[in-house]
Write an enzyme that holds these catalytic residues in place. Structure first.
Site, PDB file in Angstrom:
ATOM      1  N   GLY A 136      -3.501   1.819   3.776  1.00  0.00           N
ATOM      2  CA  GLY A 136      -4.338   2.393   2.717  1.00  0.00           C
ATOM      3  C   GLY A 136      -4.274   3.894   2.737  1.00  0.00           C
ATOM      4  CG  ASN A 137      -7.617   6.222   1.228  1.00  0.00           C
ATOM      5  OD1 ASN A 137      -8.254   6.921   2.030  1.00  0.00           O
ATOM      6  ND2 ASN A 137      -8.166   5.210   0.571  1.00  0.00           N
ATOM      7  CB  VAL A 188      -9.993   4.509   4.518  1.00  0.00           C
ATOM      8  CG1 VAL A 188     -10.451   3.282   5.288  1.00  0.00           C
ATOM      9  CG2 VAL A 188     -10.862   4.704   3.277  1.00  0.00           C
ATOM     10  N   GLY A 189      -8.008   5.988   6.720  1.00  0.00           N
ATOM     11  CA  GLY A 189      -7.217   5.941   7.953  1.00  0.00           C
ATOM     12  C   GLY A 189      -7.915   6.690   9.082  1.00  0.00           C
ATOM     13  CD  GLU A 220       2.872   0.914   8.139  1.00  0.00           C
ATOM     14  OE1 GLU A 220       3.498   1.529   7.265  1.00  0.00           O
ATOM     15  OE2 GLU A 220       3.355   0.635   9.253  1.00  0.00           O
ATOM     16  CB  CYS A 277       2.713   3.077  -0.238  1.00  0.00           C
ATOM     17  SG  CYS A 277       3.853   1.839   0.375  1.00  0.00           S
TER      18      CYS A 277
HETATM   19  P1  NAD Z   1      -8.134   0.253  -0.877  1.00  0.00           P
HETATM   20  O1  NAD Z   1      -9.138   1.003  -1.668  1.00  0.00           O
HETATM   21  O2  NAD Z   1      -7.926  -1.185  -1.137  1.00  0.00           O
HETATM   22  O3  NAD Z   1      -8.515   0.492   0.658  1.00  0.00           O
HETATM   23  C1  NAD Z   1      -7.748  -0.095   1.690  1.00  0.00           C
HETATM   24  C2  NAD Z   1      -8.674  -0.879   2.591  1.00  0.00           C
HETATM   25  O4  NAD Z   1      -9.603  -0.002   3.213  1.00  0.00           O
HETATM   26  C3  NAD Z   1      -9.464  -1.944   1.864  1.00  0.00           C
HETATM   27  O5  NAD Z   1      -9.382  -3.158   2.568  1.00  0.00           O
HETATM   28  C4  NAD Z   1     -10.865  -1.388   1.853  1.00  0.00           C
HETATM   29  O6  NAD Z   1     -11.849  -2.388   1.902  1.00  0.00           O
HETATM   30  C5  NAD Z   1     -10.910  -0.531   3.100  1.00  0.00           C
HETATM   31  N1  NAD Z   1     -11.852   0.571   2.962  1.00  0.00           N
HETATM   32  C6  NAD Z   1     -12.072   1.343   1.883  1.00  0.00           C
HETATM   33  N2  NAD Z   1     -12.996   2.276   2.134  1.00  0.00           N
HETATM   34  C7  NAD Z   1     -13.398   2.075   3.412  1.00  0.00           C
HETATM   35  C8  NAD Z   1     -14.348   2.730   4.289  1.00  0.00           C
HETATM   36  N3  NAD Z   1     -15.068   3.765   3.874  1.00  0.00           N
HETATM   37  N4  NAD Z   1     -14.462   2.260   5.542  1.00  0.00           N
HETATM   38  C9  NAD Z   1     -13.729   1.225   5.975  1.00  0.00           C
HETATM   39  N5  NAD Z   1     -12.830   0.578   5.195  1.00  0.00           N
HETATM   40  C10 NAD Z   1     -12.669   0.993   3.951  1.00  0.00           C
HETATM   41  O7  NAD Z   1      -6.692   0.885  -1.009  1.00  0.00           O
HETATM   42  P2  NAD Z   1      -6.289   2.413  -1.144  1.00  0.00           P
HETATM   43  O8  NAD Z   1      -6.636   3.163   0.088  1.00  0.00           O
HETATM   44  O9  NAD Z   1      -6.681   2.958  -2.465  1.00  0.00           O
HETATM   45  O10 NAD Z   1      -4.700   2.195  -1.169  1.00  0.00           O
HETATM   46  C11 NAD Z   1      -3.879   3.122  -1.697  1.00  0.00           C
HETATM   47  C12 NAD Z   1      -3.304   4.007  -0.615  1.00  0.00           C
HETATM   48  O11 NAD Z   1      -2.625   3.207   0.327  1.00  0.00           O
HETATM   49  C13 NAD Z   1      -2.287   4.983  -1.128  1.00  0.00           C
HETATM   50  O12 NAD Z   1      -2.447   6.201  -0.472  1.00  0.00           O
HETATM   51  C14 NAD Z   1      -0.975   4.338  -0.731  1.00  0.00           C
HETATM   52  O13 NAD Z   1       0.089   5.247  -0.603  1.00  0.00           O
HETATM   53  C15 NAD Z   1      -1.323   3.707   0.556  1.00  0.00           C
HETATM   54  N6  NAD Z   1      -0.447   2.590   0.838  1.00  0.00           N
HETATM   55  C16 NAD Z   1       0.357   2.666   1.925  1.00  0.00           C
HETATM   56  C17 NAD Z   1       1.240   1.635   2.185  1.00  0.00           C
HETATM   57  C18 NAD Z   1       2.139   1.672   3.368  1.00  0.00           C
HETATM   58  O14 NAD Z   1       2.715   0.646   3.668  1.00  0.00           O
HETATM   59  N7  NAD Z   1       2.283   2.772   4.071  1.00  0.00           N
HETATM   60  C19 NAD Z   1       1.275   0.532   1.347  1.00  0.00           C
HETATM   61  C20 NAD Z   1       0.429   0.494   0.263  1.00  0.00           C
HETATM   62  C21 NAD Z   1      -0.442   1.521   0.018  1.00  0.00           C
END
Ligand code: NAD
Length: 453
Positions: free
Chosen positions: A185-186, A189-190, A207, A241
């Site tokens: 994800g982003n 949150v990472g 990731e 991503c």
């Molecule tokens: P998202 O909003 O679905 O969040 C990802 C996960 O984090 C979800 O399961 C969500 O419930 C959890 N989450 C959200 N906020 C949270 C918090 N405050 N505390 C704990 N958990 C929380 O997805 P997103 O982040 O919008 O995804 C898009 C991002 O992911 C982009 O930056 C994209 O580049 C990246 N991405 C990376 C890859 C990779 O393989 N490297 C693949 C796909 C997407």
């Protein structure tokens, strides 16, 4: 109340997940779940993302079954102890690396490839012998609900659990004790995930994303470049991503490149992409609004049409880009492509290096020296030369980021290895017991040590 991590830990400690037969069965069940319910999965992906059925099949069904089938084929091999050589001072001995599961793994997935990005790491964790909790994204609501219904039906729920939900549910999970957390994800949150992992010293794989650049020099085959970029960019309506985020193209060929992009878009999606069955939609009104406002960062030269009701944004190319705008500051993660003319590849290399390490980088050139310079002069999670996206599809190339784009790589063998501890074991024979290493440390022994060490 017992937490899901504790419940699964009890199962893990019972040894249930250790036998290869159990792992194989669970992996086969995962394939069965996808194959028997393919139509429902494709429908859920269409509801969440307007994903064209072919795209959904390739990226969220076949990609997963391909990875899982390879895990099944290699299950024995990838879990077999590896012999390594032993130094003379340990004589007589033999040394091995014994792959062990880590314990209980948490996988948290995003919404853009909501099946693939959840199930591939889950399968890796199972193949390595772990118990696993999976948390699909609440943003891809239909897919999450479908997984929530099917996973307990197909998988052994005493060791493979699914928890649906958003921030509160994920926060609750992050407070529990896991042995590895795999988060996609982003970066914001990472950081929350990594901070939570500190409590139990839990290793994490992150990731993440970022702005993945494309560099095109004057020697590039512009027609092929435009088609390959158009495919990688407008797949899943740009919500990938490793989608090309922006293009830096030699100013001598910039106009021609934009003309080629226009042709590519028309040949892929027709004159009206909104009516094309091959083009997706933006996942949510929030992202639709964000992307619509990013458009002000440049002049629209292709596309630009939007429809809030159906969350449609046309494949859009922007020129005369304001380098200080939001468009060039945040990851676009949608169907907008800024095209920036540059004087030389060196200018692009300098720009890339002045920004966080991208998840992916693409270079298009027929000049080997240019490709070499870009590869040597930049850092990125992964690279495709004269193409986009495809380095992700090779299981022999671990997929992941570096720096701001993440840590750790998976796919193929590396996707199983990630969830194993390679336990080093040195076993000594007892028929001989040379006394050289034991006290008293005589001058003679010291001389021998000086020779052999
Ligand atoms: P998202 O909003 O679905 O969040 C990802 C996960 O984090 C979800 O399961 C969500 O419930 C959890 N989450 C959200 N906020 C949270 C918090 N405050 N505390 C704990 N958990 C929380 O997805 P997103 O982040 O919008 O995804 C898009 C991002 O992911 C982009 O930056 C994209 O580049 C990246 N991405 C990376 C890859 C990779 O393989 N490297 C693949 C796909 C997407």
């Amino acid at each position: 109340m017992t937490s899901v991590a504790d419940t699964l830990r009890a199962t893990y400690n019972s040894g249930l997940t250790r036998p290869l037969a159990w792992r194989r069965n669970q992996l086969e069940q995962m394939i069965r779940m996808l194959e028997e319910n393919e139509a429902e999965f494709l429908e859920a992906l269409a509801t969440d993302l307007g994903k064209p059925a072919v795209e959904g099949f390739i990226t969220d069904i076949a990609f997963v079954t391909g990875e899982v089938k390879s895990m099944i084929r290699n299950l024995k091999k990838w879990n077999r102890p590896q012999r390594v050589s032993s130094p003379l001072v340990t004589f007589p001995s033999r040394s091995r690396l014994i792959p062990e599961p880590l314990g209980v793994v948490l996988v948290i997935a995003p919404w853009n490839y909501p099946v693939q990005l959840l199930l591939v790491p889950v399968a890796g964790a199972i193949a390595a012998g772990n118990a696993v909790v999976m948390k699909p994204s609440e943003v891809s609501t239909a897919t999450s609900a479908l997984l929530g219904r099917l996973v307990p039906k197909y998988m052994d729920t005493s060791a493979v659990a699914i928890v649906e939900g958003g921030v509160p549910e994920t926060t609750d999970l992050l407070g529990q004790h896991f042995d590895h957390i795999f988060y996609t994800g982003n970066g914001t949150v990472g950081r929350i995930v990594m901070a939570a992992a500190v409590k139990h010293l839990t290793p994490v794989t992150l990731e993440l994303g970022g702005k993945s650049p494309v560099i095109i020099d004057a020697s590039a085959n512009l027609r092929v470049a435009a088609r390959r970029i158009a495919w990688g960019k407008w797949l899943n309506a740009g919500q990938t991503c490793i989608a090309p985020d922006y293009v830096m193209v030699d100013e001598k060929v910039s106009d021609r490149f934009i003309d080629e992009l226009r042709d590519a878009i028309t040949s892929f999606f027709g004159d009206d992409p909104q009516s094309s069955d091959s083009y997706g939609r933006i996942v949510s009104p929030r992202h639709f609004d964000r992307l619509s406002s990013l458009m002000s960062g440049g002049t629209v030269v292709i596309g630009g049409e939007t429809d809030a009701d159906s969350r449609y944004i046309a494949p859009t190319v922007l020129a005369q880009v304001n380098m200080d705008s939001q468009l060039m500051d945040e990851e676009i993660f949608g169907p907008l492509l800024p095209v920036i003319p540059i004087a030389s590849p060196g200018e692009a290399i300098a720009y890339v290096n002045a920004h966080p390490h991208p998840l992916a980088l693409y270079v298009f050139s027929e000049d080997k020296a240019v490709v070499r310079n870009v590869l040597a002069g930049t850092t990125a999670g992964g690279v495709t030369v004269n193409g986009t996206i495809l380095h992700l599809t090779n299981p022999n190339l671990p997929f992941g980021g570096i720096g701001e784009s993440g840590m750790g790589g998976y796919h193929g063998k590396s996707g199983v290895r990630l969830f194993q501890h390679l336990k080093p074991v040195l076993t000594r024979g007892t028929r001989m017991d040379p006394s050289i290493a034991y006290p008293p440390y005589t001058e003679r022994k010291a001389k021998i040590f000086r020779k052999v060490l």
